[in-house]
Design an enzyme around this catalytic site. Structure first.
Site, PDB file in Angstrom:
ATOM      1  N   ASP A   1       0.680  -1.234   0.092  1.00 20.99           N
ATOM      2  CA  ASP A   1      -0.077   0.037  -0.242  1.00 20.99           C
ATOM      3  C   ASP A   1       0.876   1.282  -0.082  1.00 20.99           C
ATOM      4  OD1 ASP A   1      -2.947   0.937   0.331  1.00 20.99           O
ATOM      5  OD2 ASP A   1      -2.178   1.996   2.024  1.00 20.99           O
TER       6      ASP A   1
ATOM      7  N   GLU B   1       1.663  -0.662  -4.916  1.00 18.14           N
ATOM      8  CA  GLU B   1       0.709   0.358  -5.387  1.00 18.14           C
ATOM      9  C   GLU B   1       1.295   1.688  -5.297  1.00 18.14           C
ATOM     10  OE1 GLU B   1      -3.032   2.745  -3.942  1.00 18.14           O
ATOM     11  OE2 GLU B   1      -1.406   2.553  -2.588  1.00 18.14           O
TER      12      GLU B   1
HETATM   13  C1  NOJ Z   1      -4.632   2.838  -0.918  1.00 18.42           C
HETATM   14  C2  NOJ Z   1      -5.479   1.886  -0.706  1.00 18.42           C
HETATM   15  O1  NOJ Z   1      -6.213   1.074  -1.521  1.00 18.42           O
HETATM   16  C3  NOJ Z   1      -6.662   2.827   0.026  1.00 18.42           C
HETATM   17  O2  NOJ Z   1      -7.937   2.101   0.239  1.00 18.42           O
HETATM   18  C4  NOJ Z   1      -6.343   3.447   1.191  1.00 18.42           C
HETATM   19  O3  NOJ Z   1      -7.378   4.454   1.530  1.00 18.42           O
HETATM   20  C5  NOJ Z   1      -4.786   4.448   1.093  1.00 18.42           C
HETATM   21  N1  NOJ Z   1      -4.115   3.666   0.338  1.00 18.42           N
HETATM   22  C6  NOJ Z   1      -4.523   4.397   2.201  1.00 18.42           C
HETATM   23  O4  NOJ Z   1      -4.090   3.522   3.027  1.00 18.42           O
END
Ligand code: NOJ
Length: 549
Positions: free
Chosen positions: A208, A282
């Site tokens: 993440d 991500e």
């Molecule tokens: C990306 C995640 O996919 C999302 O759902 C989240 O709110 C943010 N990162 C913060 O962790």
């Protein structure tokens, strides 16, 4: 001969556990629920399942606010359930990837609580970004950054004597305190977490906010924080491309050089385990060419390519996006990835206009995506052709909704539980679903779609089956495709051996000439026809042709 890698061309299905299947009637999905549906997962024809967070969490941001990364939140079950799920998924021949959230901890995490009760300058505070405020009484935040979710990126603490204290940084919700990756405790703790889940048998991690860990120049204001916030938002479309590109090319908290050192050390951990344990980043980086830096051979395995997540169904946008992606990853010999939807964005059908037209476009877009080299990610419900559900503001839970005072409705519409069958609440729960399931979804239930050979579900299964069997699609390390000349609005390419794709992104029916000696493999909607070499493509459709018998 070494065994072929499982992941470069994999199809990975994202389960959002809270909305997949409830097993205990509390209205929220859980790990036992996912386990009960493992045959469904298997039936899709994917290679692996990625589970969004199910760790201990106050759930202020859908579990991306982790209070203990090495334990399961009671709403999802317990560690034994996690072990049973890992085993159950492996038993049917699938792999399992879990989330890791290294940019921040929940403010409920014991470390943050310890920091709050420890003095300024203490080791406990050094794990986060605590600073004194500016101004006479420290009432001005340490810098002018905004939270990605809206509002300031800083919150002020209250000291034991009740007086206002230091500020801490949170790029997201105020309950998600950013960790300080210059601190060795943070490194050690995440290594421990990686090993914890690897020891339990997971096949990899989705990382993440992978571009956010290293921050630079914290005590410096940004020259235009409001513009930067707008540039970071996908739904802001009225900003000139050049201005956005300039702002995003230098974000003080994203994509700094320091993140790569962290991933080099993590890669050593992944590689020290038997089997191939993988990682996918991500990371929203700009320009997109910077993405390749995350997948250099000693760093991560994949990085989500979000081009398709925001792209319209238009050949004029998609062709250059595909070309650029293939070129960029080729430089580091990494496989590309493709993503059409996830829990952070509107559902594909909705984004493509909704209704029946949106559904056909979504299928055509999926069939294009499934024919591209590299890995694909499918968000739960995408295979059912779901659209975003309408929700009353009272039931919304996304912190984005609250932090923008409702200006941005947030992401709940894409997170509504899945419709399974005709029992209570579409078979999702015996209790009250945490978000209401739209009554119109009765035609989208898995049970109906299972029986209907023309359903979206069976279309996905067929497309994924061919993808895993056709020699041109099932995976080689040759990520090139051979583009064919095509009229405006049409995407056409070949992959070796013997595979041709045509996608008509216009709403008009088109007649095209197919290569000699091919037969029709799959069309995304009725009306795709091949008569001799005459190919008929209805508006918004994709077709696959094969030369192989
Ligand atoms: C990306 C995640 O996919 C999302 O759902 C989240 O709110 C943010 N990162 C913060 O962790």
């Amino acid at each position: 001969m070494s065994q072929k890698s499982w992941w470069p061309n994999s199809a990975i299905y994202q389960v959002y556990p809270r909305s997949f299947q409830d097993s205990n009637g509390d209205g929220e999905g859980d790990l036992r629920g996912v386990l009960a549906r493992v045959e469904y997962l298997k039936s899709l024809g994917v290679d692996a399942v990625w589970l969004s967070p199910f760790y201990k969490s106050p759930n202020r941001d859908g579990g991306y606010d982790v209070a203990d990364p090495r334990d399961v939140d009671p709403r999802f079950g317990n560690l034994d359930d996690a072990k049973a799920l890992i085993e159950g998924i492996h038993k049917v021949g699938l792999r399992i990837i879990v989330d890791i959230v290294p940019n921040h901890f929940s403010t409920d995490h014991p470390w943050f609580q310890e920091a709050l009760s420890s003095p300024i300058g203490s080791a406990a505070r050094a794990r986060f970004h605590f600073y004194d405020g500016r101004g006479e009484n420290g009432e001005i935040p340490p810098n002018n950054w905004n939270s990605i979710f809206g509002g300031p990126a800083w919150s002020r603490t209250t000291d034991k004597d009740g007086r206002p204290g230091q500020w801490y940084l949170h790029l997201f919700d105020s309950t998600q305190a950013d960790l300080n990756w210059e601190n060795s405790d943070v490194h050690q703790d995440f290594e421990r977490t990686l090993r914890f889940w690897l020891d339990l048998g997971v096949d990899g991690f989705r990382i993440d906010v992978a571009h956010g860990l290293a921050k630079e120049t914290i005590l410096k204001d940004h020259h235009d924080p409001e513009a930067l916030t707008r540039a970071l938002r996908l739904d802001v479309t009225d900003m000139p491309d050049s201005q956005r590109a300039e702002l995003l090319s230098d974000v003080p908290f994203f994509d700094r050089e320091g993140v790569h050192e962290i991933y080099r050390s993590w890669r050593k951990i992944f590689d020290s385990y038997p089997g191939e344990r993988i990682s996918v980043a991500e990371a929203w980086v700009h320009p997109s060419s910077r993405a390749a830096r995350y997948v250099r051979s000693d760093e991560l395995h994949q990085i989500f390519n979000f081009d398709f997540l925001v792209a319209p169904w238009s050949a004029a946008t998609l062709i250059p996006a595909i070309k650029r992606t293939l070129l960029e990853v080729a430089e580091v010999s990494a496989p590309p990835t493709w993503v059409l939807s996830n829990h952070d964005s509107p559902r594909l059908v909705t984004r493509l206009g909704g209704g029946e037209d949106g559904e056909w476009r979504a299928r055509a877009f999926a069939q294009l995506t499934h024919a591209l080299p590299g890995g694909i990610y499918i968000f739960q419900g995408e295979e059912l052709g779901l659209s975003d559900g309408e929700l009353a503001d009272e039931v919304r839970q996304d912190p984005i909704f609250f932090r923008t005072q409702g200006r941005d409705k947030g992401r709940d519409g894409a997170r509504i539980p899945l419709p399974w069958d005709s029992s209570n609440n579409f078979g999702f729960t015996n209790g009250k679903p945490w978000l209401p399931i739209p009554s119109q979804w009765s035609s989208k239930r898995v049970i109906e779609q299972d029986e209907d050979s023309n359903s979206s579900l069976n279309f996905y299964r067929e497309s994924l089956r061919i993808r895993s069997e056709h020699p041109a699609l099932k995976g080689s390390s040759d990520y090139r495709i051979n583009w064919l000349d095509a009229p405006d609005g049409v995407i056409a390419f070949e992959r070796h051996p013997g595979f041709t794709l045509f996608a008509n992104t216009t709403s008009r029916e088109l007649k095209l000439v197919a290569p000699p000696g091919v037969s029709l493999l799959l069309g995304s909607r009725p009306g795709v026809r091949l008569e001799g070499e005459r190919l008929t493509l209805p508006g918004d459709s994709t077709c696959w042709l094969t030369k192989l018998k």
